[in-house]
Scaffold this motif. Structure first.
Motif, mmCIF file in Angstrom:
data_model
loop_
_atom_site.group_PDB
_atom_site.id
_atom_site.type_symbol
_atom_site.label_atom_id
_atom_site.label_comp_id
_atom_site.label_asym_id
_atom_site.label_seq_id
_atom_site.Cartn_x
_atom_site.Cartn_y
_atom_site.Cartn_z
ATOM 1 N N GLU A 387 0.866 -1.172 0.000
ATOM 2 C CA GLU A 387 0.000 0.000 0.000
ATOM 3 C C GLU A 387 0.909 1.230 0.000
ATOM 4 N N PHE A 388 0.476 2.275 -0.674
ATOM 5 C CA PHE A 388 1.294 3.472 -0.791
ATOM 6 C C PHE A 388 0.757 4.590 0.097
ATOM 7 N N THR A 389 1.695 5.355 0.628
ATOM 8 C CA THR A 389 1.331 6.537 1.416
ATOM 9 C C THR A 389 1.093 7.718 0.471
ATOM 10 N N SER A 390 0.729 8.843 1.027
ATOM 11 C CA SER A 390 0.517 10.040 0.215
ATOM 12 C C SER A 390 1.804 10.524 -0.444
ATOM 13 N N ASP A 391 2.969 10.101 0.107
ATOM 14 C CA ASP A 391 4.259 10.460 -0.481
ATOM 15 C C ASP A 391 4.758 9.407 -1.470
ATOM 16 N N LYS A 392 3.895 8.489 -1.844
ATOM 17 C CA LYS A 392 4.223 7.411 -2.791
ATOM 18 C C LYS A 392 5.281 6.462 -2.238
ATOM 19 N N ASP A 393 5.367 6.320 -0.924
ATOM 20 C CA ASP A 393 6.255 5.349 -0.292
ATOM 21 C C ASP A 393 5.431 4.157 0.183
ATOM 22 N N LEU A 394 6.031 2.994 0.164
ATOM 23 C CA LEU A 394 5.359 1.822 0.707
ATOM 24 C C LEU A 394 5.194 1.952 2.217
ATOM 25 N N VAL A 395 4.105 1.423 2.724
ATOM 26 C CA VAL A 395 3.844 1.499 4.153
ATOM 27 C C VAL A 395 4.714 0.492 4.903
ATOM 28 N N PHE A 396 4.838 0.727 6.202
ATOM 29 C CA PHE A 396 5.511 -0.185 7.140
ATOM 30 C C PHE A 396 6.953 -0.514 6.748
ATOM 31 N N PRO A 397 7.828 0.486 6.583
ATOM 32 C CA PRO A 397 9.239 0.161 6.318
ATOM 33 C C PRO A 397 9.870 -0.491 7.551
ATOM 34 N N ALA A 398 10.532 -1.615 7.334
ATOM 35 C CA ALA A 398 11.160 -2.333 8.445
ATOM 36 C C ALA A 398 12.352 -3.121 7.906
ATOM 37 N N PHE A 399 13.343 -3.313 8.793
ATOM 38 C CA PHE A 399 14.557 -4.027 8.410
ATOM 39 C C PHE A 399 14.955 -4.996 9.519
ATOM 40 N N GLU A 400 15.600 -6.072 9.084
ATOM 41 C CA GLU A 400 16.281 -6.940 10.026
ATOM 42 C C GLU A 400 17.708 -6.431 10.205
ATOM 43 N N VAL A 401 18.204 -6.470 11.444
ATOM 44 C CA VAL A 401 19.587 -6.086 11.727
ATOM 45 C C VAL A 401 20.383 -7.374 11.879
ATOM 46 N N LEU A 402 21.337 -7.592 10.970
ATOM 47 C CA LEU A 402 22.061 -8.853 10.896
ATOM 48 C C LEU A 402 23.528 -8.653 11.244
ATOM 49 N N ASN A 403 24.086 -9.650 11.886
ATOM 50 C CA ASN A 403 25.513 -9.667 12.219
ATOM 51 C C ASN A 403 26.154 -10.859 11.487
ATOM 52 N N VAL A 404 27.156 -10.570 10.648
ATOM 53 C CA VAL A 404 27.818 -11.626 9.886
ATOM 54 C C VAL A 404 28.766 -12.382 10.803
ATOM 55 N N ILE A 405 28.521 -13.669 10.971
ATOM 56 C CA ILE A 405 29.330 -14.518 11.851
ATOM 57 C C ILE A 405 29.591 -15.835 11.144
ATOM 58 N N GLY A 406 30.845 -16.241 11.093
ATOM 59 C CA GLY A 406 31.180 -17.522 10.485
ATOM 60 C C GLY A 406 30.794 -17.550 9.024
ATOM 61 N N THR A 407 30.021 -18.561 8.640
ATOM 62 C CA THR A 407 29.616 -18.716 7.244
ATOM 63 C C THR A 407 28.215 -18.188 6.982
ATOM 64 N N GLY A 408 27.647 -17.521 7.963
ATOM 65 C CA GLY A 408 26.294 -17.010 7.789
ATOM 66 C C GLY A 408 26.074 -15.732 8.568
ATOM 67 N N VAL A 409 24.827 -15.473 8.852
ATOM 68 C CA VAL A 409 24.452 -14.267 9.595
ATOM 69 C C VAL A 409 23.583 -14.658 10.777
ATOM 70 N N ARG A 410 23.583 -13.777 11.755
ATOM 71 C CA ARG A 410 22.719 -13.963 12.929
ATOM 72 C C ARG A 410 21.920 -12.678 13.139
#
Length: 928
Positions: A387-410
């Motif tokens: 869904e778009f806001t009045s500023d033409k941005d998608l609603v509910f911006p969210a991110f996962e915060v990841l830490n690179v460890i070994g051969t993957g991420v946590r």
């Protein structure tokens, strides 16, 4: 340069050539056609392009296989490969415009999106991009640009929150020097500034840079103070930056590396990565667009594994959702009667060229309606709610915060625009009460570069071989605090030892060298020394530097390592008993007021008792003696006169209570004066100095002079500068009459050292300021906070006290344990008692006078008739005589006169009755 000129020429041709001279030539297709053409521009060989192409084709297949979406209409997509060339991408976009495509998906980079958006605006073809994240593309300048992913504005806000969460204040931005990199870093700077942080250095890298170019940039970065890096680049070239950083040993312990979502994209798509690639990203913190796991995502992930061996990235999900978003918008467009029709752009008529057939470029007549339907779509996609806001941005911006460890991420936490940082998913945080959500929620533990758990400091001193230039005052007095050795340039003293011990506790090396400040003839001004830090002459200042308001405007200070304040030092002598010692408990004013109240209370009681009490009557001489005797005898509760009136007793009881308090205070004070050994000084503190006109000494070049003038209004002519402790001693001994001073005002730290061997002086009064000594650093220097921490550690482990004992411990005078002369009891301590007593006396007199006047007016007519003297002598004299006369006599006389008056009236009445009877008898006889 040639490539840029071509771009500019094409844009100008498309936007500005030609004029409106002919009518519109329309080409119209069916209302709901069998096929709708769309196009996409990708870089097929790029990390994102590889998976995006697969995702777009999968989405087209799924839409076409679902008859409920477009009611039989099929989507046809034409994919164009830009082959990493901006020019090719631009030409491909222009070729798309020669077809009947109703929408363009792409381009893959923000740089091209800026250029192609001009074409989309002119031909009114919606331009949808799931990869162009430049925040400036959201402006009103590009109405036909629709971003189907989240803007970098939110990603930069998340990084700024992370920087603030870990309490760093400065970062270094490493980025690709194009629209995507520059505008993203500008947003990062704005977000950091809003949180009290900043970008200390920007390190742009030119597009398509070689590793040599990257190395030249990172070498300069390695010499900077900050160790917090933010890398904002493209997925294809990001690893080159990390590999160069690895070779420069910039991924070791002490560094902090943040990467925008390009790094999580590389990990997701290219997994499993070679070990040499994994090695260069250990300890990194990166972001990844958050998508809530659902049945749709699980199903798509399962299908994805059958489509390719490449990993599934969030860009795949956004690409897939973009096709479905466009399909729903087209369905609504056709439902509203829209059709696929184009018209010639008159601006392009007449323009000819071999490169492009400009006449074939047409305006999509339904572009505005389709754009409106795109922005009004509300659907559930793989990435969640679309869904778009009045500023033409998608609603509910969210991110996962990841830490690179070994051969993957946590995953160490989440970030959303509504709840900030949290350790739980955004939808969970948003369900909490407002007071329980926010950026204060702790994240999970991070493994930082160098495989450490402890949070890195985030900065070091620049590795350019420069030592800190530390200014040290070259004192000529009190060198126990700071002084320069006679035979060398070395410094010693309490302040130097504290600084050295504090620096040794820092977890990193601090190269420094002391620079002498001052001529060695007189003590230098510490305020001027601090101002030189602000001017850049010194990197810090160490010494006996008091933390004052004016100095804090010039520099930052560490935690105080000496608690100090201004005190008054004056000559003192033993206070011995004297002939008139019994008068010392009370001040002269207190004695005067007490004596006056003795007389007043005696007079009031005499007035109240005079008319009814024989003990308060008699000749005037006797009455005066009675009043005086009664007054003074109440001091010892030995008065023999009884009080008969209620008002008199009330006054006397209260006065006896006042006397009790005064007697008790006097006894206690006199006992202390006669039995306790004390020191005496005519100077009682700063207040008595202000009230006097005598000269005051102060330490030369200290802040004391300006402070006394500004805060206490002491005229500068009274202030005498003194340099050495010997000067202090001489001036105090001489006194103001012999060219000396009445007292000296100085900081307690100096005074305690001065008094340790001079028993004839002492601190008088209370310390009238509170401050301390600290080390000065430039404004916003992180070293100030670190030194404060180490000073606290020195205090906690006892090292600070040991240093104090080494330099400042002296045998105190035997007089230091004695007490000062107890101050005389002032009237202020008893004002309340005297006020209450005075009010009661006044009220008692008012009541007494009112009752007396009432009695006088009641009895006055009888008295005037009986004697006749009152009328002739006047009412005042009559009233005075009335008041002086005993009340019992007045009442008796009044009663007697009243009886006589009653008897006379009875005789008259009897005679009248007898006459009446006689008259009646005579009248009867005559009638007969």
């Amino acid at each position: 340069m040639a490539k840029n000129l071509v771009w500019v020429l094409v844009v100008l041709v498309v936007n500005f050539s030609g004029c409106l001279t002919e009518g519109v030539n329309n080409t119209t297709l069916s209302t709901r056609p069998d096929v709708v053409s769309i196009a996409s521009i990708l870089t097929f060989d790029s990390i994102i392009g590889k998976v995006a192409k697969i995702a777009l084709e999968a989405a087209i297949e799924d839409v076409n296989s679902d008859p409920t979406v477009l009611n039989g209409t099929k989507l046809k997509i034409t994919l164009h490969d830009s082959n990493y060339s901006g020019f090719v991408s631009m030409m491909a976009a222009l070729q798309v415009m020669e077809t009947d495509a109703v929408a363009l998906i792409g381009p893959q980079t923000s740089v091209l999106a800026h250029v192609i958006s001009h074409v989309a605006n002119e031909l009114q073809v919606p331009l949808l991009s799931f990869t162009a994240t430049d925040p400036t593309l959201s402006s009103l300048q590009y109405p036909f640009f629709v971003r189907t992913t989240h803007s970098d504005l939110y990603q930069m806000a998340a990084i700024a929150d992370l920087v603030r969460y870990y309490e760093w204040r400065q970062v270094i931005a490493i980025y690709i020097d194009d629209d995507h990199g520059r505008n993203g870093i500008i947003s990062l700077g704005d977000q950091l500034a809003a949180r009290g942080c900043k970008i200390s250095h920007k390190a742009p890298i030119k597009p398509l840079a070689t590793k040599t170019d990257i190395s030249n940039v990172l070498v300069q970065v390695a010499l900077m103070e900050s160790r917090v890096m933010v890398v904002h680049t493209y997925a294809n070239w990001g690893l080159d930056i990390l590999e160069v950083a690895k070779s420069l040993e910039m991924l070791d312990n002490g560094y902090v590396w943040f990467a925008t979502n390009w790094l999580s994209t590389v990990i997701d798509i290219s997994s499993p990565l070679p070990l040499n690639k994994i090695d260069v990203m250990q300890g990194f913190i990166t972001l990844k667009a958050y998508t809530k796991e659902s049945k749709l995502t699980k199903k798509f992930a399962s299908e994805w594994r059958n489509l390719t061996t490449l990993g599934l990235s969030t860009y795949c999900l956004y690409a897939y959702d973009t096709i479905w978003l466009l399909a729903h918008a087209l369905d609504a467009y056709f439902d509203q009667g829209g059709n696929i029709s184009f018209s010639k752009d008159d601006k392009l008529k007449g323009l000819k060229g071999d490169l492009l057939n400009l006449d074939s470029m047409s305006i999509f007549n339904g572009g505005n309606l389709l754009l409106e339907n795109i922005l009004n779509v509300k659907m559930k996609g793989l990435t969640g709610a679309i869904e778009f806001t009045s500023d033409k941005d998608l609603v509910f911006p969210a991110f996962e915060v990841l830490n690179v460890i070994g051969t993957g991420v946590r995953r160490i936490g989440y970030w959303s625009n509504s709840s900030g940082l949290s350790a739980t998913p955004p939808e969970t945080v948003n369900m909490k009460p407002p007071q329980q959500s926010g950026a204060s929620e702790a994240l999970h533990t991070v493994i930082w570069p160098g495989q450490i758990i402890q949070k890195p400091r985030g900065w070091v001193f620049p590795e350019n071989g420069k030592q800190l230039e530390i200014g040290v005052p070259r004192r000529v007095s009190y060198q126990e605090f700071v002084g320069q050795s006679k035979n060398s340039d070395a410094f010693k003293g309490y302040c130097i030892d504290v600084f050295t011990a504090a620096v040794n506790l820092l977890p990193y090396a601090v190269p420094y060298k002391f620079q002498s400040y001052g001529d060695g003839v007189k003590n230098p001004s510490n305020t001027k020394l601090v101002s030189l830090i602000n001017a850049g002459v010194y990197d810090a200042a160490v010494g006996d530097i008091a933390i004052t308001t004016n100095r804090t405007r010039l520099a930052d200070f560490s935690q105080p390592f000496v608690e100090s304040g201004l005190v008054v030092v004056a000559p003192v002598r033993w206070s011995n008993s004297s002939t008139w010692a019994f008068l010392r408990p009370f001040s002269p004013l207190m004695w005067c007021v007490s004596g006056i109240f003795l007389i007043v209370v005696g007079a009031v009681v005499w007035i109240l008792e005079h008319r009814i009490n024989d003990e308060f009557r008699g000749p005037p001489k006797k009455q005066i003696v009675t009043v005086l005797w009664f007054s003074f005898s109440t001091l010892f509760s030995s008065h023999r006169e009884n009080t008969l009136s209620t008002l008199g007793r009330m006054v006397l009881i209260l006065w006896l209570f006042v006397v009790l308090i005064i007697n008790s205070s006097y006894t206690a004070s006199l006992t202390s004066i006669l039995t306790v050994q004390k020191l005496y000084s005519p100077i009682k503190g700063i207040d008595s100095l202000m009230a006097s006109k005598e000269p005051i000494g102060y330490q030369e070049n200290s802040f004391v002079r300006n402070y006394l003038i500004a805060e206490y209004g002491i005229h500068e002519s009274r202030l005498i500068p003194l340099s050495l402790p010997e000067d202090f001693e001489k001036a105090l001994k001489n006194g103001p009459k012999n060219g000396g001073v009445a007292a000296v005002v100085d900081e307690r730290a100096y005074v305690e050292l001065f008094l340790s061997t001079r028993c004839e002086f002492s601190i008088v009064g209370q310390e009238f300021t509170k401050n301390g000594w600290g080390f000065a650093f430039p404004r916003d220097s992180p070293l100030a906070a670190d030194m404060s921490t180490t000073i606290l550690k020195l205090s906690e482990n006892g090292e600070l006290q040991r240093i104090h004992d080494k330099w400042l411990m002296r045998s105190a005078c035997s007089s230091q344990g004695t007490k000062f002369e107890v101050d005389q009891l002032e009237l202020a301590s008893f004002q309340g008692l005297f006020l209450i007593c005075g009010l009661v006396c006044f009220l008692a007199l008012i009541i007494y006078i009112a009752l007396t006047i009432r009695q006088f007016y009641k009895l006055y007519p009888t008295l005037s008739e009986s004697s006749g003297r009152s009328v002739r002598s006047g009412p005042l004299q009559t009233f005075v005589s009335f008041v002086d006369e005993k009340e019992e006599t007045i009442k008796a006389r009044s009663k007697r006169k009243y009886s006589e008056g009653s008897s006379s009236r009875t005789d008259v009445e009897n005679a009248s009755i007898q006459n009446y009877k006689c008259s009646r008898l005579d009248l009867s006889l005559n009638n007969k």
